[in-house]
Scaffold this active site. Structure first.
Site, short mmCIF file in Angstrom:
data_model
loop_
_atom_site.label_atom_id
_atom_site.label_comp_id
_atom_site.label_asym_id
_atom_site.label_seq_id
_atom_site.Cartn_x
_atom_site.Cartn_y
_atom_site.Cartn_z
N GLU A 285 44.68 50.96 29.50
CA GLU A 285 43.43 50.24 29.26
C GLU A 285 42.87 49.89 30.62
OE1 GLU A 285 44.15 47.10 26.44
OE2 GLU A 285 45.70 48.32 25.51
N CYS A 319 37.50 42.87 32.06
CA CYS A 319 37.16 44.29 31.96
C CYS A 319 35.95 44.48 31.06
CB CYS A 319 38.35 45.06 31.44
SG CYS A 319 39.00 44.36 29.94
P1 NAD Z 1 45.28 47.13 39.36
O1 NAD Z 1 45.09 48.48 38.80
O2 NAD Z 1 45.11 46.95 40.81
O3 NAD Z 1 46.72 46.57 39.01
C1 NAD Z 1 47.19 46.52 37.69
C2 NAD Z 1 48.70 46.57 37.70
O4 NAD Z 1 49.13 47.85 38.18
C3 NAD Z 1 49.36 45.53 38.60
O5 NAD Z 1 50.50 45.02 37.95
C4 NAD Z 1 49.75 46.35 39.81
O6 NAD Z 1 50.85 45.82 40.50
C5 NAD Z 1 50.12 47.67 39.18
N1 NAD Z 1 50.11 48.82 40.08
C6 NAD Z 1 49.34 49.01 41.18
N2 NAD Z 1 49.65 50.18 41.77
C7 NAD Z 1 50.62 50.75 41.04
C8 NAD Z 1 51.34 51.97 41.14
N3 NAD Z 1 51.12 52.84 42.13
N4 NAD Z 1 52.27 52.25 40.20
C9 NAD Z 1 52.49 51.38 39.18
N5 NAD Z 1 51.85 50.22 39.05
C10 NAD Z 1 50.91 49.90 39.96
O7 NAD Z 1 44.28 46.17 38.54
P2 NAD Z 1 44.04 44.61 38.70
O8 NAD Z 1 43.24 44.39 39.95
O9 NAD Z 1 45.32 43.87 38.54
O10 NAD Z 1 43.16 44.28 37.42
C11 NAD Z 1 41.77 44.50 37.36
C12 NAD Z 1 41.46 45.81 36.68
O11 NAD Z 1 42.02 45.81 35.36
C13 NAD Z 1 39.98 46.04 36.48
O12 NAD Z 1 39.66 47.37 36.75
C14 NAD Z 1 39.78 45.73 34.98
O13 NAD Z 1 38.66 46.35 34.42
C15 NAD Z 1 41.06 46.23 34.41
N6 NAD Z 1 41.33 45.62 33.11
C16 NAD Z 1 41.18 46.38 31.97
C17 NAD Z 1 41.41 45.81 30.72
C18 NAD Z 1 41.24 46.60 29.44
O14 NAD Z 1 41.71 46.14 28.40
N7 NAD Z 1 40.60 47.75 29.44
C19 NAD Z 1 41.79 44.48 30.63
C20 NAD Z 1 41.93 43.74 31.81
C21 NAD Z 1 41.71 44.33 33.03
#
Ligand code: NAD
Length: 516
Positions: A285, A319
């Site tokens: 997501e 999001c």
């Molecule tokens: P992010 O993608 O930077 O991080 C999300 C998670 O992924 C964190 O736990 C991070 O540590 C992990 N991560 C980062 N690099 C990784 C890798 N190489 N391998 C495995 N895991 C890794 O996102 P964020 O800044 O924490 O959150 C904001 C983003 O989330 C925005 O783009 C937002 O739109 C999205 N979001 C989407 C939804 C939805 O339901 N569609 C809901 C909430 C947030």
């Protein structure tokens, strides 16, 4: 069968913050529950692990809220091995057994909500309104997936066959699931993923976002206390590029539930594809570039209220948040003036203060990126309104809400994850071109529609390539069981969280045919 609607299930009641005395009473309870030395250490097999601790800071004030200990490689490997061994028994125990534990966790969460409200405010920078919604949603996920586990994972479905043959279809857990969550819903999304994977009979390795390990740690402690076995659920805090990458590259995992940016979802997809283990499931997501279409029949007051709430509540760090307001040309000046007027009323500041509407940006890096984007728009003469910058705590990360004019809807190329709203106009008679242009972004999360013509709303809803359409209301805050949430395309894989198909993606089907 599929549990589309269970009239017996009720969502959590939460609190009515409009009732006199309620916010004050909650604030007092939060102050009492606040812990001075919360340490989010890895929990493997029910045992807390040691290591070097780093501070976790309040994004509004810079104050230290607690400490986090990153899981190392050996800890990750030990957790995967234990989770693998324990998963069969957890799956065989059945849906009702698992539902009992998740429901107990929901009850505990409601009982101890002050601790979680406080962490949502102090660690994630949430306002009280947002914190209350966050805890409510987490409780709802626990109860919703528990109800589904009971309904769909307890008894086999009997299928037809000739006389003398019994045909059954059963659902089982898949194996070891990894849950990776973002900081913006550090409790609700974290627990939503974890509880769904558990409900379906998987063991779970839970990695919270690096910015918000404390509230996730408290949530895991709660699930363990509620009777989820320590070998079934492991807590592994740490950075994405270390712990996250170690988990998603591990040969012994069977699936990943990920919520976060589109870019990281792609990285995880590649990592899963490169392993030697089984073909893994990815439930992702991700981000959005969400639009609101406003036609000339819309009620201006309603548009202003809903656009401002959708774009700026949670400092735009949802999001689902509105990024692009598309107003029909002939009413644009009025609408923009009203939105700008509503923006001027917003209080930006420390969310620990009850009158704050817009809290901080999660960290210095995110703040700097958004501020640079706004500075560029300002230099180009595109900033047309901005909320006031008064009384901001010196060590916090803030960006006041801002409204940016675009020449065309297609000028918004990517997600800006903060309180930045773009506005563009469209000409009457060109609605289909507008819908095509919005669809062409490739994102497909939420779409808002404001019109007083039912046929126009239906036309837009039918053609929009998005997961969630909201008509004549705001476009944030999906309710579990009522508005299943999730996008398509660059916004995610589905299935929708809080919807009837979600648990099934975490499950294997087995058909048993017996000659009797
Ligand atoms: P992010 O993608 O930077 O991080 C999300 C998670 O992924 C964190 O736990 C991070 O540590 C992990 N991560 C980062 N690099 C990784 C890798 N190489 N391998 C495995 N895991 C890794 O996102 P964020 O800044 O924490 O959150 C904001 C983003 O989330 C925005 O783009 C937002 O739109 C999205 N979001 C989407 C939804 C939805 O339901 N569609 C809901 C909430 C947030």
């Amino acid at each position: 069968g599929l549990t589309l609607f269970d009239p017996a299930r009720r969502n959590s009641r939460g609190y009515d913050l409009g009732e006199p005395g309620v916010p004050e009473a909650l604030t007092a309870a939060i102050a009492k529950a606040r812990q001075s030395n919360h340490i989010a250490a890895p929990i493997v097999g029910g045992v807390t692990q040691g290591g070097a601790a780093e501070p976790v800071r309040n994004p509004a004030t810079g104050a230290v809220v607690g400490q986090v200990i990153e899981a190392d490689r050996a800890t990750v490997d030990a957790a995967v091995a234990a989770a693998r061994k324990a998963q069969d028994d957890w799956s065989l125990a059945g849906g009702s057994f698992r539902a009992d534990r998740l429901e107990r966790a929901a009850d505990l969460l409601e009982e101890r909500d002050a601790l979680f409200l406080g962490l949502a405010i102090d660690e994630a920078g949430k306002t009280l309104v947002d914190a209350v919604a966050e805890v409510r949603e987490a409780v709802d996920f626990l109860r919703y997936y528990a109800a589904q586990a009971r309904a769909d994972f307890t008894y086999p479905v009997v299928l037809p066959g000739p006389t003398g043959e019994r045909n059954e279809l059963i659902l089982e857990g898949k194996g070891v699931f990894v849950a990776i969550s973002p900081w913006n819903f550090p409790l609700a999304i974290f627990l939503g993923q974890v509880s769904a994977a558990l409900a379906a009979g998987n063991s779970v390795l839970a990695k919270p976002a690096e910015q918000t390990p404390l509230i996730a740690h408290a949530a895991v402690e709660l699930l363990l206390e509620a009777g989820v076995p320590g070998d079934v659920l492991h807590y592994l805090p740490g950075r994405g590029e270390t712990v996250g990458a170690a988990l998603t590259g591990h040969d012994d995992i069977i699936g990943v539930a990920f919520t976060g940016s589109t870019e990281v979802a792609r990285m995880i997809n590649r990592s899963l594809a490169g392993r030697d283990g089984p073909i893994a499931t990815l439930i992702a997501e991700t981000g959005g570039a969400n639009a609101m279409i406003v036609d000339s029949t819309a009620l201006p007051e309603q548009v202003a209220r809903d656009a401002v709430a959708s774009a700026f509540q949670s400092a735009g760090q949802r999001c689902s948040a509105l990024r692009l307001l598309c107003v029909q040309e002939d009413v644009a000046d009025t609408m923009i003036a009203m939105v700008a007027g509503a923006m001027a009323e917003l209080n930006v500041g420390d969310p620990a203060i009850l009158s704050t509407d817009v809290g901080p940006i999660i960290d210095a890096e995110a703040q700097a990126n958004i501020a640079a984007y706004v500075a560029e728009a300002r230099a180009a003469g595109r900033v047309i309104a901005e909320a006031a910058r008064t009384n901001l705590p010196a060590d916090g990360h803030f960006v006041p809400p801002v409204l940016i004019r675009l020449d065309h809807v297609t000028d918004l190329k990517r997600e800006i994850f903060g309180p930045v709203l773009h506005v563009a106009t469209w000409k009457g008679g060109e609605l289909d071109q507008l819908i095509d242009a919005i669809n062409a972004s490739g994102y497909g999360l939420t779409l808002g529609v404001h019109t007083r013509i039912d046929g126009v709303a239906a036309h837009i809803a039918a053609r929009a390539q998005v997961g969630n359409v909201y008509v004549n209301r705001n476009q944030i805050g999906a309710i579990v069981g009522s508005q299943p949430f999730g996008g398509r395309g660059l916004s995610g894989t589905g299935p929708k969280a809080g919807g009837p198909h979600y648990l099934h993606r975490f499950a294997e089907e087995k058909s048993i045919s017996t000659d009797i």
